[in-house]
Design a protein around this motif. Structure first.
Motif, PDB file in Angstrom:
ATOM      1  N   HIS A   6       0.802  -1.188   0.035  1.00 27.94           N
ATOM      2  CA  HIS A   6      -0.121  -0.084  -0.004  1.00 27.94           C
ATOM      3  C   HIS A   6       0.826   1.233  -0.005  1.00 27.94           C
ATOM      4  O   HIS A   6       0.479   2.164  -0.622  1.00 27.94           O
ATOM      5  N   GLN A   7       2.009   1.135   0.591  1.00 31.31           N
ATOM      6  CA  GLN A   7       2.713   2.508   0.694  1.00 31.31           C
ATOM      7  C   GLN A   7       3.423   2.627  -0.866  1.00 31.31           C
ATOM      8  O   GLN A   7       3.546   3.893  -1.067  1.00 31.31           O
ATOM      9  N   LYS A   8       3.882   1.731  -1.425  1.00 31.62           N
ATOM     10  CA  LYS A   8       4.407   2.007  -2.945  1.00 31.62           C
ATOM     11  C   LYS A   8       3.008   2.523  -3.794  1.00 31.62           C
ATOM     12  O   LYS A   8       3.260   3.333  -4.468  1.00 31.62           O
ATOM     13  N   ALA A   9       2.036   1.825  -3.416  1.00 33.74           N
ATOM     14  CA  ALA A   9       0.777   2.343  -4.302  1.00 33.74           C
ATOM     15  C   ALA A   9       0.523   3.790  -3.935  1.00 33.74           C
ATOM     16  O   ALA A   9       0.009   4.423  -4.859  1.00 33.74           O
ATOM     17  N   LEU A  10       0.737   4.066  -2.787  1.00 31.77           N
ATOM     18  CA  LEU A  10       0.566   5.736  -2.426  1.00 31.77           C
ATOM     19  C   LEU A  10       1.575   6.629  -3.064  1.00 31.77           C
ATOM     20  O   LEU A  10       1.202   7.610  -3.777  1.00 31.77           O
ATOM     21  N   ARG A  11       2.535   6.130  -3.055  1.00 30.49           N
ATOM     22  CA  ARG A  11       3.881   6.818  -3.874  1.00 30.49           C
ATOM     23  C   ARG A  11       3.709   7.100  -5.240  1.00 30.49           C
ATOM     24  O   ARG A  11       3.911   8.074  -5.707  1.00 30.49           O
TER      25      ARG A  11
END
Length: 660
Positions: free
Chosen positions: A105-110
């Motif tokens: 989810h963090q990569k998706a946010l970035r």
């Protein structure tokens, strides 16, 4: 001992299944995939190639994430080579979806934040809406529900501002999820029902309403309206099957499994869990598979079948332990404690219960630590902002006197600079006006030349067809009449018949020339029919037919514009046939609103584009002059031995205004 297991409400999955449908493009058929792969091989390495890769990513992200990532990387590389920023937006948009599906989810946010920045720079409203929606989804999974609602409302405002009814309807599903996450089920239901009402009002065609039905069913389940929940779950499953949305179907089976569990309908629960397991294996989703095994274990536990319950639970825990799936570990060990207690193995039951409690406490500790980190970060940020404010005030006070002293000097310099710039601007405006007048003169000259050429072609075509054609036909009739009244030897008879045959061929050739000079189909039937007739005529003399694709040309345009477009395609195809030695020729003319796009491609011998820039043939100059007449853009891509692609774009609205 608890007689009924707690199956948590799966709010988050509502958004996961929506995310794969936003924006709504569905490629579920193998024939569609094969068509895209074939098109990818045939296209030149241009922006159209990027768009085809994007469509392939949309196809694969529902069934094969490795293939989706493969084509995403190819898309990114080609977009970088072409300096195609819209392609970069598409890369970040779909990479965010793939990362999210993989649980990062963090990569998706970035990726979403990067895509939003480029979309706003390019003023690409559609991409901006998609990125805002994705940011809402990421914040939902990070537990930031107020931020989730904020991003959804921003996306909805953009869609309304752009008048995009399709996305307005879709975003009501996102709004439903946001209200659901904030615990406002009534507002969530109102948003979902509004989305369905607007779907019927706007008659949208997007196939994502299986997700909306599922979200609506979960909200009705939450507030205890069982009949409505059951109704919309069934509609969600039916809609998923109709559009072959296997991932959504599998997730909905999981929701329905929990639904029947809460109602005590364990046989129906078992049936749904079995369907969920089958689709989980088809999708190769280990998390979904672990959840399905757990549901099967729970259904067997409820029906007093400990042996089957243990068998399914072992499979669920095996996957959960191997992949570190905390939810299934917590639920699995909790169920194991109940099963072993029923078997009388109380030490094993206590051990399993202890593991479940530890996992639950670890989760709570992580949430507390995360909240503390967020508060600490917020405090540090506010502290730094206050320090910056104090330093800024101090600097302003120290520099105030310097500003006053420097102000006088700066004012004089500014006045001098403004006077100089004013003089330069006047010179630039004069030069620009001279250039505009010269351009207008050249355009008028080109327009007059092209109009004169077409008028002369039309006159010659009419003279050939009506004058010379009629004369030759009369001669043929007279000769035919004479033949019946003459007594000829066998040899003279053959010569006479040969002369009549040659006369027929001359009449056919004269009519062909007249038709090419001004096709009757162009005047009577329009551009699309004229182009199709011309390509069919050329194909008769070629080893393989010309592949044609003409769309949006049914509405007639100004005659002069249709003639120029016809001549451009005619000249391009003549060049291919004369010089390319191609076995495959593709001609494409597409009109979208006021944009006309012409593409002619071949797999012939190609040529060096740089050499063409130094020495342009008469054919290329004719094409360029007609493109300039339409205020269009000409792009030629070719490599020796690898074929040629010519792409032309122009706005017909501008040209029609000029004609008027």
């Amino acid at each position: 001992m608890c007689s009924h297991l707690h199956l948590p409400r799966s709010r988050g999955f509502q958004t996961l299944i929506l995310l794969l449908a936003f924006p709504s493009i569905l490629f579920s058929q193998t024939t569609e995939r094969d068509s895209l792969l074939a098109r990818l091989q045939e296209q030149a390495r241009d922006t159209n190639n990027v768009k085809t890769m994007y469509s392939l990513v949309r196809y694969y992200e529902k069934s094969n994430l490795d293939s989706a990532v493969y084509y995403l990387e190819k898309l990114r590389k080609l977009s970088t080579e072409l300096s195609y920023e819209k392609g970069q937006v598409l890369y970040h948009e779909r990479m965010a979806v793939v990362a999210f599906t993989n649980g990062d989810h963090q990569k998706a946010l970035r990726e979403s934040e990067l895509g939003l920045g480029i979309a706003r720079k390019l003023k690409e409203t559609g991409s901006e809406i998609a990125m805002l929606n994705m940011l809402a989804i990421c914040n939902q999974y990070l537990g930031k529900y107020e931020d989730e609602l904020n991003y959804v409302l921003q996306a909805q405002a953009k869609a309304e501002q752009a008048g995009d009814k399709e996305k307005m309807v879709q975003l009501y599903h996102s709004l439903c999820n946001a209200y659901s996450d904030l615990g406002q089920s009534r507002k969530a239901i109102d948003a979902a029902l509004t989305g369905l009402r607007l779907r019927d009002l706007y008659q949208t065609k997007a196939p994502y309403f299986n997700r909306l039905y599922s979200s609506l069913a979960q909200e009705y389940q939450h507030i205890g309206v069982i009949d409505s929940a059951d109704h919309f779950y069934k509609k969600a499953i039916t809609a998923s099957k109709e559009i072959n949305d296997v991932f959504a179907e599998g997730m909905i089976y999981k929701f329905v499994t929990n639904f029947y569990s809460g109602l005590g309908k364990y046989e129906k629960m078992r049936g749904m869990a079995e369907k969920s397991l089958a689709l989980a294996k088809e999708l190769k989703s280990r998390k979904m598979e672990a959840s399905a095994y757990y549901s099967l274990a729970a259904a067997n536990y409820y029906t007093n079948n400990n042996q089957q319950a243990r068998r399914f639970l072992d499979q669920s825990l095996g996957i959960a332990i191997e992949d570190s799936i905390r939810d299934e570990l917590l639920n699995g060990y909790r169920l194991l404690s109940y099963i072993t207690a029923r078997e009388g193995d109380y030490p094993a039951s206590a051990k399993s219960q202890g593991i479940a409690d530890s996992l639950q406490q670890a989760g709570l500790n992580e949430e507390v630590a995360k909240s503390a980190a967020d508060l600490e970060k917020k405090y540090e940020t506010e502290k730094k902002e206050n320090q910056i404010k104090l330093q800024t005030v101090s600097i302003r006070q120290k520099n105030f006197l310097n500003y006053i002293l420097m102000g006088g000097v700066a004012a004089i310099l500014v006045i001098a600079l403004l006077a100089y710039r004013n003089h330069r601007n006047k010179q630039k405006l004069q030069q620009q006006r001279i250039s505009e007048l010269e351009t207008e003169r050249q355009l008028l000259s080109t327009q007059s030349l092209l109009k004169g050429q077409e008028d002369e072609r039309s006159r010659l075509a009419k003279d050939l067809h009506d004058g010379l054609g009629g004369l030759l036909s009369g001669v043929k009739l007279q000769l035919g009449a004479m033949k019946g009244n003459l007594i000829l030897s066998e040899e003279n008879g053959r010569s006479f018949n040969l002369a009549l045959t040659k006369l027929d061929e001359s009449i056919s050739e004269m009519r062909r020339v007249a038709h090419n000079m001004m096709p009757e189909a162009l005047l009577n039937m329009g551009l699309q029919q004229a182009l199709q007739d011309y390509c069919d005529g050329l194909s008769e003399s070629l080893p393989s037919p010309i592949h044609t694709e003409f769309h949006g040309l049914e509405e007639r345009m100004e005659p002069s514009i249709e003639i120029v477009l016809y001549r451009i395609v005619q000249e391009l195809l003549n060049n291919v046939i004369k010089h390319a030695q191609a076995t495959i020729i593709v001609a494409q003319v597409i009109r979208q609103n006021n944009l006309i796009s012409i593409t002619v491609e071949d797999n012939g011998k190609g040529f060096a584009v740089k050499a063409m820039e130094e020495f342009r043939t008469a054919g290329i100059r004719n094409i360029q002059s007609r493109v300039n007449y339409l205020h269009g853009q000409l792009d030629i891509q070719s490599t020796p031995g690898k074929g040629t692609s010519v792409h032309i774009e122009c706005l017909i609205e501008y040209n029609e205004q000029q004609q008027g």
